[in-house]
Design a protein around this motif. Structure first.
Motif, PDB file in Angstrom:
ATOM      1  N   SER A 201     -16.537 -42.890 -25.716  1.00 16.24           N
ATOM      2  CA  SER A 201     -16.929 -44.127 -25.141  1.00 16.24           C
ATOM      3  C   SER A 201     -17.874 -44.336 -23.860  1.00 16.24           C
ATOM      4  O   SER A 201     -18.688 -45.187 -23.887  1.00 16.24           O
ATOM      5  N   ASN A 202     -17.625 -43.289 -23.319  1.00 18.48           N
ATOM      6  CA  ASN A 202     -18.207 -42.614 -21.862  1.00 18.48           C
ATOM      7  C   ASN A 202     -19.715 -42.635 -22.193  1.00 18.48           C
ATOM      8  O   ASN A 202     -21.007 -43.288 -21.612  1.00 18.48           O
ATOM      9  N   ILE A 203     -19.543 -41.453 -23.374  1.00 21.51           N
ATOM     10  CA  ILE A 203     -20.925 -41.065 -24.137  1.00 21.51           C
ATOM     11  C   ILE A 203     -21.811 -42.292 -24.540  1.00 21.51           C
ATOM     12  O   ILE A 203     -23.184 -42.518 -24.343  1.00 21.51           O
ATOM     13  N   VAL A 204     -21.191 -43.056 -25.244  1.00 21.48           N
ATOM     14  CA  VAL A 204     -22.087 -43.847 -25.844  1.00 21.48           C
ATOM     15  C   VAL A 204     -22.067 -45.289 -25.117  1.00 21.48           C
ATOM     16  O   VAL A 204     -23.892 -45.954 -24.807  1.00 21.48           O
ATOM     17  N   TYR A 205     -21.356 -45.575 -23.848  1.00 17.66           N
ATOM     18  CA  TYR A 205     -21.708 -46.264 -23.352  1.00 17.66           C
ATOM     19  C   TYR A 205     -23.300 -46.344 -22.403  1.00 17.66           C
ATOM     20  O   TYR A 205     -24.396 -46.827 -22.085  1.00 17.66           O
ATOM     21  N   GLU A 206     -22.997 -45.316 -22.089  1.00 18.24           N
ATOM     22  CA  GLU A 206     -24.153 -44.563 -21.596  1.00 18.24           C
ATOM     23  C   GLU A 206     -25.726 -44.317 -22.094  1.00 18.24           C
ATOM     24  O   GLU A 206     -26.723 -44.712 -21.529  1.00 18.24           O
ATOM     25  N   ASP A 207     -25.700 -43.794 -23.398  1.00 16.75           N
ATOM     26  CA  ASP A 207     -26.646 -43.797 -24.446  1.00 16.75           C
ATOM     27  C   ASP A 207     -27.175 -44.944 -24.520  1.00 16.75           C
ATOM     28  O   ASP A 207     -28.142 -45.371 -24.715  1.00 16.75           O
ATOM     29  N   VAL A 208     -26.516 -46.501 -24.853  1.00 13.18           N
ATOM     30  CA  VAL A 208     -26.832 -46.952 -25.573  1.00 13.18           C
ATOM     31  C   VAL A 208     -27.300 -48.756 -24.222  1.00 13.18           C
ATOM     32  O   VAL A 208     -28.081 -49.142 -24.247  1.00 13.18           O
ATOM     33  N   LYS A 209     -26.236 -48.147 -23.246  1.00 15.40           N
ATOM     34  CA  LYS A 209     -26.847 -49.523 -22.227  1.00 15.40           C
ATOM     35  C   LYS A 209     -27.534 -48.795 -21.117  1.00 15.40           C
ATOM     36  O   LYS A 209     -28.563 -49.387 -20.575  1.00 15.40           O
ATOM     37  N   LYS A 210     -27.504 -47.252 -21.180  1.00 11.64           N
ATOM     38  CA  LYS A 210     -28.734 -46.509 -19.812  1.00 11.64           C
ATOM     39  C   LYS A 210     -29.895 -45.772 -20.550  1.00 11.64           C
ATOM     40  O   LYS A 210     -30.483 -45.105 -20.094  1.00 11.64           O
ATOM     41  N   ASN A 211     -29.740 -45.912 -22.077  1.00 10.09           N
ATOM     42  CA  ASN A 211     -30.175 -44.658 -22.608  1.00 10.09           C
ATOM     43  C   ASN A 211     -30.559 -43.383 -22.295  1.00 10.09           C
ATOM     44  O   ASN A 211     -31.613 -42.479 -21.670  1.00 10.09           O
ATOM     45  N   GLU A 212     -28.940 -42.994 -22.114  1.00  9.75           N
ATOM     46  CA  GLU A 212     -29.025 -41.786 -20.806  1.00  9.75           C
ATOM     47  C   GLU A 212     -27.546 -41.276 -21.884  1.00  9.75           C
ATOM     48  O   GLU A 212     -27.122 -41.686 -22.103  1.00  9.75           O
ATOM     49  N   LEU A 213     -28.917 -39.761 -21.862  1.00 12.51           N
ATOM     50  CA  LEU A 213     -28.212 -38.822 -23.596  1.00 12.51           C
ATOM     51  C   LEU A 213     -26.922 -37.620 -22.360  1.00 12.51           C
ATOM     52  O   LEU A 213     -27.971 -36.951 -22.273  1.00 12.51           O
ATOM     53  N   ASP A 214     -26.386 -37.492 -21.977  1.00 12.25           N
ATOM     54  CA  ASP A 214     -25.892 -36.571 -21.562  1.00 12.25           C
ATOM     55  C   ASP A 214     -25.155 -35.623 -22.082  1.00 12.25           C
ATOM     56  O   ASP A 214     -23.661 -35.196 -22.357  1.00 12.25           O
ATOM     57  N   THR A 215     -26.077 -34.188 -21.899  1.00 17.58           N
ATOM     58  CA  THR A 215     -25.930 -33.452 -23.517  1.00 17.58           C
ATOM     59  C   THR A 215     -24.600 -32.311 -22.120  1.00 17.58           C
ATOM     60  O   THR A 215     -23.602 -31.519 -23.282  1.00 17.58           O
ATOM     61  N   GLU A 216     -24.749 -32.017 -21.425  1.00 19.53           N
ATOM     62  CA  GLU A 216     -23.616 -31.488 -20.002  1.00 19.53           C
ATOM     63  C   GLU A 216     -22.433 -32.131 -20.368  1.00 19.53           C
ATOM     64  O   GLU A 216     -21.757 -31.232 -20.466  1.00 19.53           O
ATOM     65  N   TYR A 217     -22.679 -33.176 -20.270  1.00 20.70           N
ATOM     66  CA  TYR A 217     -21.387 -33.518 -20.913  1.00 20.70           C
ATOM     67  C   TYR A 217     -20.306 -33.910 -21.600  1.00 20.70           C
ATOM     68  O   TYR A 217     -19.040 -33.092 -22.241  1.00 20.70           O
ATOM     69  N   ILE A 218     -20.967 -33.933 -22.961  1.00 15.45           N
ATOM     70  CA  ILE A 218     -20.887 -33.397 -24.193  1.00 15.45           C
ATOM     71  C   ILE A 218     -20.535 -32.533 -24.396  1.00 15.45           C
ATOM     72  O   ILE A 218     -19.366 -32.287 -24.866  1.00 15.45           O
ATOM     73  N   ASP A 219     -21.034 -31.623 -23.775  1.00 13.63           N
ATOM     74  CA  ASP A 219     -20.599 -30.022 -24.481  1.00 13.63           C
ATOM     75  C   ASP A 219     -19.095 -29.710 -23.544  1.00 13.63           C
ATOM     76  O   ASP A 219     -18.748 -28.808 -23.951  1.00 13.63           O
ATOM     77  N   ARG A 220     -19.154 -30.395 -22.464  1.00 17.21           N
ATOM     78  CA  ARG A 220     -17.586 -29.973 -21.892  1.00 17.21           C
ATOM     79  C   ARG A 220     -16.292 -30.905 -22.907  1.00 17.21           C
ATOM     80  O   ARG A 220     -15.149 -29.945 -22.747  1.00 17.21           O
ATOM     81  N   MET A 221     -16.961 -31.232 -22.961  1.00 13.50           N
ATOM     82  CA  MET A 221     -15.739 -32.621 -23.717  1.00 13.50           C
ATOM     83  C   MET A 221     -15.615 -31.377 -24.525  1.00 13.50           C
ATOM     84  O   MET A 221     -14.596 -31.581 -24.961  1.00 13.50           O
TER      85      MET A 221
END
Length: 181
Positions: A10-30
């Motif tokens: 949900s954090n990843i989706v929120y950041e991507d949809v609302k802020k147009n930011e895809l944190d790939t480092e966070y995705i890899d860590r997750m």
């Protein structure tokens, strides 16, 4: 596992949809840490479904190890409970404290990153936990197969009041009639 996974997704989706930011480092860590979490949980369960469970010493020692791993995660459980209840599960309601909690949880809300496991890398902590589970299980299976009977053990662990009795607190006569005081 589902709560942890849902929180991170949900954090990843929120950041991507609302802020147009895809944190790939966070995705890899997750992805990495959730895999380690799954392996930690697998270590907890794997040996319990063998003949080792017939040995009461294994049952108690294995559960103590499990509780050591899982209870070291209490801080993060408190943080996520507070964050989700105070923000009504909506990141748009975050204040400065909530943003700080969310940031901390993004890094540490994993079984493999718990305090007891945080001394070493998640993989090393999981391997140590798995090794201890396997060795306890091997010894227990040996005792069971060789007819070695250990004295009966009873785990006396009750750090909290008996919360399961709380719904019946006003029904003392019911508890007494059931033979419980």
């Amino acid at each position: 596992m589902s709560l942890v996974t849902s929180f991170h997704i949900s954090n990843i989706v929120y950041e991507d949809v609302k802020k147009n930011e895809l944190d790939t480092e966070y995705i890899d860590r997750m992805n990495h840490n959730l895999k380690e979490d799954w392996l930690v949980i697998r270590n907890i369960i794997k040996e319990k479904y063998t003949s080792a469970i017939a040995d009461n010493r294994f049952f108690i020692l294995s559960h103590l190890l499990d509780n050591t791993v899982l209870s070291s995660w209490l801080n993060e459980r408190w943080y996520i409970t507070r964050l989700l209840s105070e923000t009504k599960c909506n990141p748009a309601n975050d204040n400065k404290l909530h943003m700080k909690l969310r940031s901390k949880l993004r890094k540490n809300l994993y079984h493999s990153k718990a305090i007891s496991m945080n001394i070493v890398k998640p993989e090393t902590g999981r391997k140590i936990q798995g090794y201890l589970q396997r060795k306890m299980s091997e010894r227990a299976r040996w005792r069971v197969s060789n007819g070695v009977h250990t004295p009966r053990m009873k785990l006396l662990w009750s750090p909290l009041p008996k919360l399961f009795k709380m719904p019946f607190a006003g029904k003392k006569s019911w508890l007494i009639s059931q033979g419980k005081k």
